[in-house]
Design a protein around this motif. Structure first.
Motif, short mmCIF file in Angstrom:
data_model
loop_
_atom_site.label_atom_id
_atom_site.label_comp_id
_atom_site.label_asym_id
_atom_site.label_seq_id
_atom_site.Cartn_x
_atom_site.Cartn_y
_atom_site.Cartn_z
N ASP A 111 0.83 -1.19 0.00
CA ASP A 111 0.00 0.00 0.00
C ASP A 111 0.88 1.25 0.00
OD1 ASP A 111 -2.24 -1.55 0.04
OD2 ASP A 111 -2.50 -1.44 2.22
N THR A 112 0.40 2.30 -0.65
CA THR A 112 1.16 3.53 -0.78
C THR A 112 0.27 4.72 -0.42
OG1 THR A 112 0.51 3.92 -3.06
CG2 THR A 112 2.43 2.49 -2.71
N ALA A 113 0.88 5.89 -0.36
CA ALA A 113 0.10 7.10 -0.11
C ALA A 113 -0.93 7.30 -1.22
CB ALA A 113 1.04 8.31 -0.03
N PHE A 114 -0.56 6.96 -2.45
CA PHE A 114 -1.47 7.10 -3.57
C PHE A 114 -2.66 6.15 -3.41
CE2 PHE A 114 -3.05 5.74 -7.68
CZ PHE A 114 -3.31 6.94 -8.31
N SER A 115 -2.37 4.87 -3.15
CA SER A 115 -3.47 3.91 -3.03
C SER A 115 -4.36 4.24 -1.84
CB SER A 115 -2.93 2.48 -2.91
OG SER A 115 -2.16 2.31 -1.73
N ALA A 116 -3.78 4.77 -0.76
CA ALA A 116 -4.59 5.16 0.40
C ALA A 116 -5.54 6.29 0.04
CB ALA A 116 -3.68 5.57 1.56
N TRP A 117 -5.06 7.24 -0.77
CA TRP A 117 -5.90 8.35 -1.20
C TRP A 117 -7.04 7.85 -2.09
CZ3 TRP A 117 -5.80 10.64 -6.37
CH2 TRP A 117 -6.62 11.77 -6.48
N VAL A 118 -6.72 6.98 -3.05
CA VAL A 118 -7.75 6.43 -3.92
C VAL A 118 -8.75 5.62 -3.12
CG1 VAL A 118 -8.21 4.88 -5.85
CG2 VAL A 118 -6.24 6.42 -5.95
N ASP A 119 -8.26 4.83 -2.17
CA ASP A 119 -9.15 4.03 -1.34
C ASP A 119 -10.12 4.91 -0.56
OD1 ASP A 119 -7.82 1.83 -2.24
OD2 ASP A 119 -6.77 1.38 -0.37
N GLU A 120 -9.62 6.04 -0.07
CA GLU A 120 -10.47 6.95 0.68
C GLU A 120 -11.60 7.50 -0.21
OE1 GLU A 120 -10.15 11.14 3.23
OE2 GLU A 120 -8.35 10.18 2.42
N ILE A 121 -11.25 7.85 -1.44
CA ILE A 121 -12.26 8.37 -2.35
C ILE A 121 -13.28 7.28 -2.69
CG2 ILE A 121 -12.69 9.30 -4.66
CD1 ILE A 121 -9.94 10.56 -4.56
N VAL A 122 -12.78 6.12 -3.09
CA VAL A 122 -13.67 5.05 -3.52
C VAL A 122 -14.51 4.52 -2.36
CG1 VAL A 122 -13.76 2.75 -4.56
CG2 VAL A 122 -12.12 4.43 -5.41
N GLY A 123 -13.94 4.56 -1.16
CA GLY A 123 -14.66 4.07 0.00
C GLY A 123 -15.92 4.86 0.29
N GLY A 124 -16.01 6.06 -0.23
CA GLY A 124 -17.19 6.88 -0.01
C GLY A 124 -18.21 6.78 -1.13
N ILE A 125 -18.01 5.82 -2.04
CA ILE A 125 -18.90 5.66 -3.19
C ILE A 125 -19.65 4.34 -3.08
CG2 ILE A 125 -19.07 5.60 -5.71
CD1 ILE A 125 -16.32 7.00 -5.78
N ASP A 126 -20.94 4.38 -3.28
CA ASP A 126 -21.75 3.16 -3.28
C ASP A 126 -21.22 2.19 -4.33
OD1 ASP A 126 -24.21 1.47 -2.93
OD2 ASP A 126 -24.53 2.16 -4.99
N PHE A 127 -20.95 0.95 -3.92
CA PHE A 127 -20.34 0.00 -4.85
C PHE A 127 -21.29 -0.38 -5.98
CE2 PHE A 127 -18.78 -4.04 -6.44
CZ PHE A 127 -17.43 -3.78 -6.56
N GLY A 128 -22.58 -0.43 -5.68
CA GLY A 128 -23.54 -0.72 -6.73
C GLY A 128 -23.50 0.30 -7.85
N THR A 129 -23.31 1.57 -7.49
CA THR A 129 -23.19 2.62 -8.51
C THR A 129 -21.94 2.42 -9.35
OG1 THR A 129 -24.37 4.22 -7.12
CG2 THR A 129 -22.97 5.11 -8.86
N LEU A 130 -20.82 2.11 -8.70
CA LEU A 130 -19.60 1.84 -9.45
C LEU A 130 -19.77 0.68 -10.41
CD1 LEU A 130 -16.80 2.21 -6.74
CD2 LEU A 130 -17.24 3.74 -8.68
N PHE A 131 -20.47 -0.35 -9.96
CA PHE A 131 -20.70 -1.52 -10.81
C PHE A 131 -21.49 -1.14 -12.06
CE2 PHE A 131 -23.17 -5.36 -11.97
CZ PHE A 131 -22.12 -6.21 -12.24
N VAL A 132 -22.55 -0.38 -11.88
CA VAL A 132 -23.36 0.06 -13.03
C VAL A 132 -22.49 0.84 -14.01
CG1 VAL A 132 -25.30 1.47 -13.77
CG2 VAL A 132 -25.50 0.08 -11.70
N LEU A 133 -21.67 1.75 -13.50
CA LEU A 133 -20.82 2.56 -14.38
C LEU A 133 -19.80 1.70 -15.11
CD1 LEU A 133 -20.23 5.69 -12.11
CD2 LEU A 133 -21.96 5.36 -13.89
N LEU A 134 -19.26 0.70 -14.42
CA LEU A 134 -18.30 -0.20 -15.04
C LEU A 134 -18.95 -1.04 -16.14
CD1 LEU A 134 -16.32 -1.37 -11.90
CD2 LEU A 134 -15.32 -0.22 -13.86
#
Length: 407
Positions: free
Chosen positions: A104-127
């Motif tokens: 894990d890196t500072a970059f991945s921690a930042w991305v994780d923080e952003i993604v952690g606040g997003i509903d996974f179902g929404t991400l799935f639909v977009l993907l």
């Protein structure tokens, strides 16, 4: 056609490692996601989920698409050569994870923080509908530096990046005058007309049908607070070089060469504390890909992930050679390598993925070598020919990719 998906694949990969309302860190299967009250399945192969809210959104949109919509989406992607940002590649098998340093890196921690606040179902639909790729396709097909309103660089970077871009075109002994330099802006997915244009590209719907689906997709994006009303840096967390070489069919034939820098990439470099040298180092890397296009350096006996790793490490070396060379950008070598060490933490250990770019240590080795070569060359007062640098790089490649763990 080739496109360097330098950042986005790695960034999206970290989605599979986050905890909270998204995918649990301990999950062995990236198709499983946990909410506060229930575990749902998300099947990328079929585009279905047991999440009733997400499935209802998928069903509503697919009812308006051709029956073969998934095949059409795949066909356009295959024709373009543009790598999709894929959750399906989120957890890739490693050839031997004990041989290489990846953590894990500072970059991945930042991305994780952003993604952690997003509903996974929404991400799935977009993907499922390829929406995370829309800003990329929009920039490739329609972007131009002449349209500063939609494709202009952030104002604070406009001058320094433009100067660096012009310097790169003069530095290399291959023709780069036809490369256009533009940005992907975070708010592209808030423009119904531009989103509808992507829907039409993939599925060939009428303007009215495409606009209806575009408005639904924008509504889905806006329903997730973590996506910041469509302004999330996740949408443009990428920088890439694009060439339509050898393309003969529309819409990709005859497109100009482009270097595209995502607004989200600038944000990431600011978060990492390397907004001084970092953006220009990334620019050096991406312009190196255009050098590879022009000099025919993508071809090698290697295949699959090893071939991609070779071209990416070469771009790391060539890019650092340019940005540290006295007749290039003449940036301070120590600061450049510090910056590269920070953003090469984005380097991945997805050894079996076709998008593998090299581990952080491998990428730093290649960059350090490029800086050392620049230092030696500038003492002689000249810039080495591209093919000479290539020959020296090929000799060093086995050293760069050697196992890097400490045992």
């Amino acid at each position: 056609m080739r496109k360097s998906a330098l950042w986005l694949v790695t960034a999206v990969s970290s989605m599979a490692l986050i905890e909270g309302p998204g995918l649990p860190a301990a999950a062995a299967d990236p198709a499983l996601a946990t909410t506060a009250s229930q575990t749902y399945t998300y099947d990328l192969a079929t585009g279905t989920t047991s999440d009733p809210v997400a499935q209802a959104k998928i069903d509503k949109i697919t009812a308006q698409l051709p029956a073969d919509w998934r095949a059409r989406l795949a066909a356009v992607r295959a024709e373009s050569g543009i790598e999709p940002s894929g959750l399906q590649n989120a957890i890739a098998a490693a050839i031997d994870p004990d041989d290489y340093v990846c953590s894990d890196t500072a970059f991945s921690a930042w991305v994780d923080e952003i993604v952690g606040g997003i509903d996974f179902g929404t991400l799935f639909v977009l993907l499922i509908f390829g929406v995370l790729d829309y800003p990329t396709y929009d920039a490739v097909l329609y972007g131009s530096s002449a349209n500063q309103a939609d494709y202009g660089l952030p104002a604070q970077y406009q001058n320094s990046m433009s100067v660096a871009f012009r310097a790169a075109k003069k530095f290399w002994d291959v023709p780069l005058d036809d490369v256009d330099f533009l940005a992907m802006q975070n708010d592209m997915l808030q423009d119904p007309e531009r989103v509808a244009r992507m829907v039409t590209l993939f599925w060939g719907l009428s303007p009215e049908e495409a606009l209806s689906i575009a408005e639904q997709l924008i509504g889905i994006i806006n329903s997730a607070p973590g996506l910041a009303g469509g302004n999330s840096p996740l949408f443009t967390l990428n920088a890439f070089a694009f060439s339509a070489v050898d393309e003969t069919e529309p819409p990709f034939a005859n497109l100009p060469d482009k270097m595209v820098f995502g607004e989200g990439m600038f944000t990431a470099l600011e978060v990492l504390g390397i907004s001084d040298a970092g953006p220009r180092a990334v620019l050096g890397h991406e312009m190196a890909h255009h050098v590879q296009y022009e000099a025919g350096l993508f071809d090698s006996p290697l295949t699959g992930p090893e071939a991609t790793r070779r071209t990416e490490l070469m771009a790391d070396a060539f890019g650092t050679y340019f940005v540290t060379h006295a007749r290039g950008l003449a940036l301070n070598t120590r600061r450049v390598l510090e910056a590269e060490r920070a953003f090469y933490e984005v380097g991945d250990c997805s050894f079996t993925s076709g998008g593998h770019h090299g581990t952080p240590n491998q990428r730093l080795r290649a960059s350090t070598w490029g800086a050392d070569l620049a230092s030696a060359a500038q003492k002689q007062g000249h810039i080495l020919p591209t093919l000479t640098i290539d020959l020296k790089f090929e000799e060093q490649l086995p050293v760069f990719v050697a196992p890097d763990a400490n045992g």
